[in-house]
Scaffold this active site. Structure first.
Site: not given
Lengths: 209, 209
Positions: B187-190
């Site tokens: 979820s692009r929560l890198h």
């Protein structure tokens, strides 16, 4: 760490003028489609900005080549967005390891129209939209936990509600001034062809490796 | 070319403070050794220079990390050599696709001592030494054929004769001011951890993705 004895010879392909053609976009498309056969993400695009003489480099994802421009999306308030406020000159690198190829581009970045950013934002999965809202990109974050909490709160908040694209999230289009196509070859005698825009036409040259 | 529907989720690893530790070199070494298990050339190092506000980016090979500096070799008269004459600030990117990881470094480049360049030059296979002599790196070349001819002439010339390192070929050592370790997450929560040198110590922070 000493890697001086590590050596990989490059011998898979060659790049000759007869096959390269006069149009860098046609060659880019060909190499991109060949990379797509083996690379999970051939659209990994390495973008470098520079401000106050300090280059900065990161991976983004190429989302589109449109009217000759290379388009990616980001947070306009991220460090790359701030760098681009100061200096619109950028470089791009595609590196496709399985083909032993690089494409190097230099060009000018500008924001895409709000409508285009909207269209792409609304096409993304809801969790990516929330992820974009949850993140004050490049600001300091107290903990992983704080980010996940924020994400969950927003997820609950937007349950059944439409999400609006934040004004600080959108696209950049990079217009190339030059391309270099690099094909690794044996004995470091690599092939390098450059294309430079002179007036409206592309001039091709071979460079020493 | 439209890639807007292409999506790869990142879910292989995470980067948490407890495992990252306080020393960016230790973390770099760990990630490098993990990349070495799957990457044919984990030492692919993307180096960006900037002069006249124009960033330029290319692949080089990391040959050594010595006294904290990242060392690579090149032709000092190449376009990167010329850029570094003007501006010693550089950025480095390692991108390890199989681990969904980037390491971003900003630092200062300087030439290594001639003795070090000698040692590495003479350790290389003879055809790479000749390749380095044959190439006026980044200058225009009339044809592939001309390069191969030059290589063959030099090969014959040096048959049985020692090759001397050309003065314009040697190493650069990049001394890092900052590191960022980026681990792709869902979820692009890198995860992003930065290390900055403040006085002689490294300060670690987490950044919003």
């Amino acid at each position: 760490m000493d890697l001086k004895d590590k050596r990989v010879d490059y011998n898979k392909f060659e790049l000759v003028e007869e096959h390269a053609g006069k149009d860098p976009y046609a060659l880019f498309n060909l190499w991109f489609s060949e990379a797509s056969e083996t690379e999970p993400e051939p659209n990994i695009m390495i973008v470098s900005t520079s401000h106050n003489d300090q280059p900065q480099t990161r991976v983004v994802l190429l989302k589109e080549v449109k009217d000759g421009d290379f388009v990616f999306y980001t947070n306009y308030q991220s460090s790359k967005g701030k760098a681009l406020e100061q200096n619109v000159k950028v470089s791009i690198l595609f590196f496709w390891r399985d083909q032993q190829r690089q494409v190097r581009i230099e060009g000018i970045a500008s924001k895409v129209a709000a409508k285009e950013s909207d269209d792409y934002f609304y096409s993304r999965p809801k969790e990516s939209q929330i992820g974009a809202i949850a993140s004050s990109q490049s600001d300091e974050l107290t903990s992983r936990h704080a980010l996940e909490d924020k994400f969950k709160t927003l997820e609950a908040h937007y349950e059944g509600n439409a999400i609006e694209r934040p004004a600080h999230w959108g696209g950049y289009a990079i217009s190339p001034k030059s391309f270099e196509f690099w094909q690794g070859r044996a004995s470091r005698l690599h092939d390098r062809l450059t294309y430079e825009k002179v007036d409206a036409a592309w001039t091709r040259k071979r460079l020493y490796p």
